[in-house]
Design a protein around this motif. Sequence first.
Motif, PDB file in Angstrom:
ATOM      1  N   SER A 131      37.387  45.064  46.744  1.00  0.00           N
ATOM      2  CA  SER A 131      38.240  44.873  45.563  1.00  0.00           C
ATOM      3  C   SER A 131      37.624  45.567  44.354  1.00  0.00           C
ATOM      4  O   SER A 131      36.435  45.892  44.334  1.00  0.00           O
ATOM      5  CB  SER A 131      38.404  43.379  45.261  1.00  0.00           C
ATOM      6  OG  SER A 131      37.200  42.839  44.737  1.00  0.00           O
ATOM      7  N   ALA A 132      38.449  45.801  43.341  1.00  0.00           N
ATOM      8  CA  ALA A 132      37.963  46.444  42.123  1.00  0.00           C
ATOM      9  C   ALA A 132      36.865  45.608  41.472  1.00  0.00           C
ATOM     10  O   ALA A 132      35.856  46.135  40.991  1.00  0.00           O
ATOM     11  CB  ALA A 132      39.119  46.664  41.148  1.00  0.00           C
ATOM     12  N   ILE A 133      37.032  44.285  41.456  1.00  0.00           N
ATOM     13  CA  ILE A 133      36.025  43.416  40.842  1.00  0.00           C
ATOM     14  C   ILE A 133      34.715  43.476  41.624  1.00  0.00           C
ATOM     15  O   ILE A 133      33.631  43.590  41.048  1.00  0.00           O
ATOM     16  CB  ILE A 133      36.537  41.959  40.768  1.00  0.00           C
ATOM     17  CG1 ILE A 133      37.742  41.873  39.816  1.00  0.00           C
ATOM     18  CG2 ILE A 133      35.423  41.026  40.318  1.00  0.00           C
ATOM     19  CD1 ILE A 133      37.421  42.267  38.391  1.00  0.00           C
ATOM     20  N   ASP A 134      34.809  43.405  42.953  1.00  0.00           N
ATOM     21  CA  ASP A 134      33.598  43.486  43.778  1.00  0.00           C
ATOM     22  C   ASP A 134      32.915  44.840  43.596  1.00  0.00           C
ATOM     23  O   ASP A 134      31.685  44.917  43.548  1.00  0.00           O
ATOM     24  CB  ASP A 134      33.943  43.278  45.249  1.00  0.00           C
ATOM     25  CG  ASP A 134      34.346  41.842  45.556  1.00  0.00           C
ATOM     26  OD1 ASP A 134      34.007  40.955  44.745  1.00  0.00           O
ATOM     27  OD2 ASP A 134      35.009  41.617  46.590  1.00  0.00           O
ATOM     28  N   PHE A 135      33.716  45.896  43.523  1.00  0.00           N
ATOM     29  CA  PHE A 135      33.165  47.232  43.330  1.00  0.00           C
ATOM     30  C   PHE A 135      32.387  47.315  42.023  1.00  0.00           C
ATOM     31  O   PHE A 135      31.259  47.825  41.977  1.00  0.00           O
ATOM     32  CB  PHE A 135      34.307  48.257  43.346  1.00  0.00           C
ATOM     33  CG  PHE A 135      33.872  49.665  43.070  1.00  0.00           C
ATOM     34  CD1 PHE A 135      33.162  50.406  44.005  1.00  0.00           C
ATOM     35  CD2 PHE A 135      34.173  50.261  41.852  1.00  0.00           C
ATOM     36  CE1 PHE A 135      32.759  51.698  43.737  1.00  0.00           C
ATOM     37  CE2 PHE A 135      33.782  51.552  41.576  1.00  0.00           C
ATOM     38  CZ  PHE A 135      33.070  52.284  42.527  1.00  0.00           C
ATOM     39  N   LEU A 136      32.953  46.784  40.960  1.00  0.00           N
ATOM     40  CA  LEU A 136      32.288  46.855  39.650  1.00  0.00           C
ATOM     41  C   LEU A 136      31.058  45.951  39.597  1.00  0.00           C
ATOM     42  O   LEU A 136      30.018  46.346  39.058  1.00  0.00           O
ATOM     43  CB  LEU A 136      33.278  46.464  38.547  1.00  0.00           C
ATOM     44  CG  LEU A 136      34.455  47.432  38.338  1.00  0.00           C
ATOM     45  CD1 LEU A 136      35.453  46.852  37.342  1.00  0.00           C
ATOM     46  CD2 LEU A 136      33.952  48.786  37.856  1.00  0.00           C
ATOM     47  N   ARG A 137      31.162  44.742  40.163  1.00  0.00           N
ATOM     48  CA  ARG A 137      30.048  43.789  40.091  1.00  0.00           C
ATOM     49  C   ARG A 137      28.903  44.154  41.036  1.00  0.00           C
ATOM     50  O   ARG A 137      27.732  44.124  40.648  1.00  0.00           O
ATOM     51  CB  ARG A 137      30.544  42.376  40.438  1.00  0.00           C
ATOM     52  CG  ARG A 137      31.311  41.682  39.329  1.00  0.00           C
ATOM     53  CD  ARG A 137      31.778  40.306  39.789  1.00  0.00           C
ATOM     54  NE  ARG A 137      30.667  39.478  40.238  1.00  0.00           N
ATOM     55  CZ  ARG A 137      29.909  38.732  39.427  1.00  0.00           C
ATOM     56  NH1 ARG A 137      30.155  38.715  38.125  1.00  0.00           N
ATOM     57  NH2 ARG A 137      28.920  38.005  39.911  1.00  0.00           N
TER      58      ARG A 137
END
Length: 420
Positions: A131-137
């Motif tokens: 996910s975008a959030i997992d990718f960023l975090r």
Amino acid sequence: MTDILDDLAWRGLIAQSTDIDALRASLAKGPITAYCGFDPTAPSLHVGNLVPLFTLARIQQAGHRAIGLVGGATGLIGDPGGRNTERALNPVELVAEWVEKIRVQVSRFLDLTDEARGVMVSNLDWTAGLSAIDFLRDVGKHFPVNRMLSREAVSARLAGEGLSYTEFSYQILQSNDYLELYRRYGCTLQLGGSDQWGNITAGVDFIRRVEGAHVHALTVPLITKADGTKFGKTAGGSVWLNPEMTSPYAFYQFWLNADDRDVVKFLKIFSFRSREEIEELEKSVAERPFAREAQRALAVEFTTMLHGADQVVAVQTAAKALFGQGALQELDAATLGAALSEVPRVQVPALGASFVDLMADSGLVASKSEARRAIKEGGAYLNNEKVTDEGYIPTGDDLIAGRYLVLRRGKKSIGGVEVG
């Protein structure tokens, strides 16, 4: 197993390494796992892509495990390096189709009979569900923007038209590939072209930050030709592995026509012959350049490897027949058509033009008067038969495979006509 580095150095295949001595020590401890990635930016690889792929194959043959990675995910994004403008994004379905084609091509050069020897993967397998959030975090937080901006490929684009966040993130995705392969397969060496150095070392640094582990990077040089032209290019464009994009005939001729100044370098890179065999061929280049033994050896080996021994026989038969050393009528239409595509030729809707007109229209001679002169001098041929009548008009009986005429002037100048 450390001998592989000496062999790669002799072949001119080491451009950069994070720490060559540390890599040598790692190799000495036993088999390691190495990988190289290939993005589906076209429906086929071209010969330039084979420099790192053949290097990976050599490392595998030295007893190590090889991973061939096809960029099912990164191919949807595009690497910002090597271009001045943003890459046009290809449709998802088209990229998926190209992934499968390139997967097959890469597989031809690696031993995948046992997972302990080699595997093929697509980075879409672990990227699609991120996910975008997992990718960023979990991924993005480990990449200092100032360091990413300092990469040559990025800074060059920023100095011009700029680049989107999409292409800017390519480096992060490639780095994540290295981490995933490290975790899944214990991969500790990434290979690539020297233009990928920034992306590859970013992956090395990413693994150090996340896992506290030290892994390796090794790049191969970008190949140049002695005459200054770009390697892997011909007048017709790139030399592809797909036979529908570059025919076996054209592929064979590309290597057969290699410059004497380049052929030994090409043998070292693209041949799996021993050092002793290559040095013998190098001697033949110096002592008997007219024989073109080195070029022929490379053309036969490489074309056989890619297209099979039958195609080599077909190509050699066609080449001989074009120059009057065989029966043109026995050639299959595909091989003859491919051969004629490499010489001056003309396409006509129907027969009716004279032999003189066809000689001139094909570009085999500069003018009709030059064609007539060739006939008078006894040096003009149609399908290897001498033409003596300046007014001769070819008929359907002259067509080979129902559509081709082979024109020749003298012993070495070939032209072609395609009807229909």
